[in-house]
Design a protein around this motif. Structure first.
Motif, mmCIF file in Angstrom:
data_model
loop_
_atom_site.group_PDB
_atom_site.id
_atom_site.type_symbol
_atom_site.label_atom_id
_atom_site.label_comp_id
_atom_site.label_asym_id
_atom_site.label_seq_id
_atom_site.Cartn_x
_atom_site.Cartn_y
_atom_site.Cartn_z
ATOM 1 N N PHE A 81 27.530 7.694 15.721
ATOM 2 C CA PHE A 81 28.121 9.023 15.913
ATOM 3 C C PHE A 81 27.988 9.818 14.616
ATOM 4 N N VAL A 82 28.110 11.120 14.732
ATOM 5 C CA VAL A 82 27.977 12.017 13.587
ATOM 6 C C VAL A 82 29.328 12.167 12.897
ATOM 7 N N ASP A 83 29.415 11.709 11.649
ATOM 8 C CA ASP A 83 30.566 12.050 10.817
ATOM 9 C C ASP A 83 30.075 12.959 9.697
ATOM 10 N N ASP A 84 30.960 13.410 8.850
ATOM 11 C CA ASP A 84 30.567 14.387 7.826
ATOM 12 C C ASP A 84 29.507 13.843 6.873
ATOM 13 N N ASP A 85 29.661 12.584 6.460
ATOM 14 C CA ASP A 85 28.695 12.014 5.525
ATOM 15 C C ASP A 85 27.332 11.829 6.173
ATOM 16 N N GLY A 86 27.340 11.329 7.398
ATOM 17 C CA GLY A 86 26.074 11.165 8.110
ATOM 18 C C GLY A 86 25.402 12.497 8.370
ATOM 19 N N LEU A 87 26.215 13.509 8.705
ATOM 20 C CA LEU A 87 25.673 14.842 8.953
ATOM 21 C C LEU A 87 25.017 15.397 7.699
ATOM 22 N N ALA A 88 25.670 15.220 6.552
ATOM 23 C CA ALA A 88 25.088 15.704 5.299
ATOM 24 C C ALA A 88 23.771 15.001 5.011
ATOM 25 N N SER A 89 23.692 13.715 5.301
ATOM 26 C CA SER A 89 22.448 12.978 5.090
ATOM 27 C C SER A 89 21.338 13.520 5.980
ATOM 28 N N LEU A 90 21.661 13.802 7.230
ATOM 29 C CA LEU A 90 20.654 14.343 8.149
ATOM 30 C C LEU A 90 20.254 15.759 7.754
ATOM 31 N N GLU A 91 21.223 16.536 7.275
ATOM 32 C CA GLU A 91 20.894 17.881 6.778
ATOM 33 C C GLU A 91 19.938 17.795 5.589
ATOM 34 N N TYR A 92 20.162 16.822 4.731
ATOM 35 C CA TYR A 92 19.268 16.614 3.584
ATOM 36 C C TYR A 92 17.850 16.322 4.073
ATOM 37 N N ALA A 93 17.750 15.469 5.103
ATOM 38 C CA ALA A 93 16.433 15.121 5.638
ATOM 39 C C ALA A 93 15.714 16.341 6.202
ATOM 40 N N VAL A 94 16.470 17.226 6.834
ATOM 41 C CA VAL A 94 15.877 18.436 7.413
ATOM 42 C C VAL A 94 15.518 19.447 6.329
ATOM 43 N N LYS A 95 16.461 19.708 5.444
ATOM 44 C CA LYS A 95 16.304 20.780 4.459
ATOM 45 C C LYS A 95 15.327 20.425 3.349
ATOM 46 N N PHE A 96 15.382 19.204 2.857
ATOM 47 C CA PHE A 96 14.615 18.870 1.664
ATOM 48 C C PHE A 96 13.463 17.891 1.896
ATOM 49 N N LEU A 97 13.504 17.159 2.997
ATOM 50 C CA LEU A 97 12.401 16.236 3.279
ATOM 51 C C LEU A 97 11.494 16.751 4.390
ATOM 52 N N ALA A 105 0.839 -1.198 0.000
ATOM 53 C CA ALA A 105 0.000 0.000 0.000
ATOM 54 C C ALA A 105 0.876 1.251 0.000
ATOM 55 N N GLY A 106 0.592 2.158 -0.905
ATOM 56 C CA GLY A 106 1.325 3.412 -0.978
ATOM 57 C C GLY A 106 2.652 3.316 -1.685
ATOM 58 N N ARG A 107 3.005 2.122 -2.168
ATOM 59 C CA ARG A 107 4.310 1.968 -2.815
ATOM 60 C C ARG A 107 4.427 2.865 -4.044
ATOM 61 N N ALA A 108 3.381 2.898 -4.858
ATOM 62 C CA ALA A 108 3.415 3.722 -6.075
ATOM 63 C C ALA A 108 3.491 5.204 -5.727
ATOM 64 N N ALA A 109 2.779 5.621 -4.681
ATOM 65 C CA ALA A 109 2.785 7.031 -4.285
ATOM 66 C C ALA A 109 4.159 7.456 -3.789
ATOM 67 N N ARG A 110 4.887 6.536 -3.182
ATOM 68 C CA ARG A 110 6.205 6.870 -2.642
ATOM 69 C C ARG A 110 7.278 6.966 -3.720
ATOM 70 N N VAL A 111 6.934 6.605 -4.938
ATOM 71 C CA VAL A 111 7.907 6.716 -6.023
ATOM 72 C C VAL A 111 8.315 8.167 -6.232
ATOM 73 N N SER A 112 7.367 9.082 -6.144
ATOM 74 C CA SER A 112 7.622 10.488 -6.464
ATOM 75 C C SER A 112 7.982 11.345 -5.259
ATOM 76 N N ALA A 113 7.732 10.851 -4.049
ATOM 77 C CA ALA A 113 8.003 11.693 -2.877
ATOM 78 C C ALA A 113 8.082 10.849 -1.623
ATOM 79 N N GLN A 114 8.724 11.404 -0.614
ATOM 80 C CA GLN A 114 8.773 10.762 0.700
ATOM 81 C C GLN A 114 8.559 11.810 1.776
ATOM 82 N N TYR A 115 7.873 11.409 2.841
ATOM 83 C CA TYR A 115 7.553 12.339 3.924
ATOM 84 C C TYR A 115 7.826 11.688 5.282
ATOM 85 N N PRO A 116 9.080 11.394 5.594
ATOM 86 C CA PRO A 116 9.387 10.756 6.876
ATOM 87 C C PRO A 116 9.088 11.681 8.049
ATOM 88 N N ILE A 117 8.615 11.093 9.136
ATOM 89 C CA ILE A 117 8.297 11.903 10.318
ATOM 90 C C ILE A 117 9.515 12.082 11.217
#
Length: 243
Positions: A123-139, A78-90
């Motif tokens: 722990f937070v490294d640069d790559d993990g931090l960038a991933s989390l920043e992406y989640a905040v800024k764009f998701l 359920a919702g698999r097709a809808a998640r193709v175009s966007a994601q909204y993690p809480i």
């Protein structure tokens, strides 16, 4: 002859550029800036446009269900097709790579509900931090959780390195070096269980680092859009205790 070679050089150069661009497109790199804005634009609030405390409550309610072995039934199609175009993690979770800790299961969430970054020792490294920043800024995630866990092997190893001068092969010293400050901070309090104390201190230090991240996380926090919290997962009970 020179003119002919010059013409051939331009032709080969152009061919090389086109080939290179084609490879980048195939890898999804050229289109990356555009991809950052691919979440559908609408006047309707996004499904994850909730307050940080509401997101945390959803996670903790889910964890209570998981610990009680009463998870919600899920239709993974359920919702698999809808998640193709966007994601909204809480929530975004910085968790350990430990195979016994699966955040989506521990919080009884489904596909698309959580944006998870995992590394041994959480722990937070640069790559993990960038991933989390992406989640905040764009998701638009309203919550980040740093999730440690009982009997963490990475932290236990860091304790041995600090207290017994243990030597490690390969790239393991780089991994452990990131956890050592937590061990040193915990050791200063002379706890009865240094590993457990270091696990908690490691979560606290990484929560602090994320809150201080500029400009993305700190600005989102100042605006009241997100919160950063820490928790410890108990392997035996499945329960998450907030710090």
């Amino acid at each position: 002859m020179c003119e002919s070679h010059e013409h051939l050089g331009r032709k080969l150069s152009r061919r090389g550029v086109l080939s290179g661009v084609g490879a980048l497109v195939a890898a999804g790199i050229v289109g990356f800036p555009r991809a950052l804005a691919e979440q559908p634009i609408s006047d309707t609030p996004a499904p994850n446009a909730i307050k940080p405390e509401a997101a945390l409550q959803r996670l903790m309610d889910g964890n209570a269900r998981y610990a009680a072995n009463t998870p919600r039934e899920k239709d993974y199609s359920a919702g698999r097709a809808a998640r193709v175009s966007a994601q909204y993690p809480i929530a975004a979770v910085l968790g350990c790579s430990d195979s016994r800790v699966a955040p989506e299961l521990a919080f009884d969430q489904g596909p698309g509900d959580m944006f998870v970054v995992r590394i041994a020792g959480n722990f937070v490294d640069d790559d993990g931090l960038a991933s989390l920043e992406y989640a905040v800024k764009f998701l638009g995630v309203p919550l980040i959780m740093v999730l440690g866990h009982q009997n963490c092997g990475a932290v236990d190893t860091a304790v041995k390195v600090v207290t017994a001068r243990a030597e490690l092969p390969g790239h393991l010293p780089d991994l452990i070096k990131a956890i050592e400050p937590a061990v040193i901070a915990a050791h200063a309090h002379h706890p009865s269980d240094l590993v457990a104390a270091s696990i908690e201190e490691n979560v606290r230090l990484n929560v602090k680092r994320l809150k201080a991240d500029e400009p993305i996380v700190s600005e989102a926090m100042a605006a009241g859009k997100i919160n950063v919290v820490g928790g410890i997962y108990d392997l035996a009970s499945g329960k998450v205790a907030l710090l």
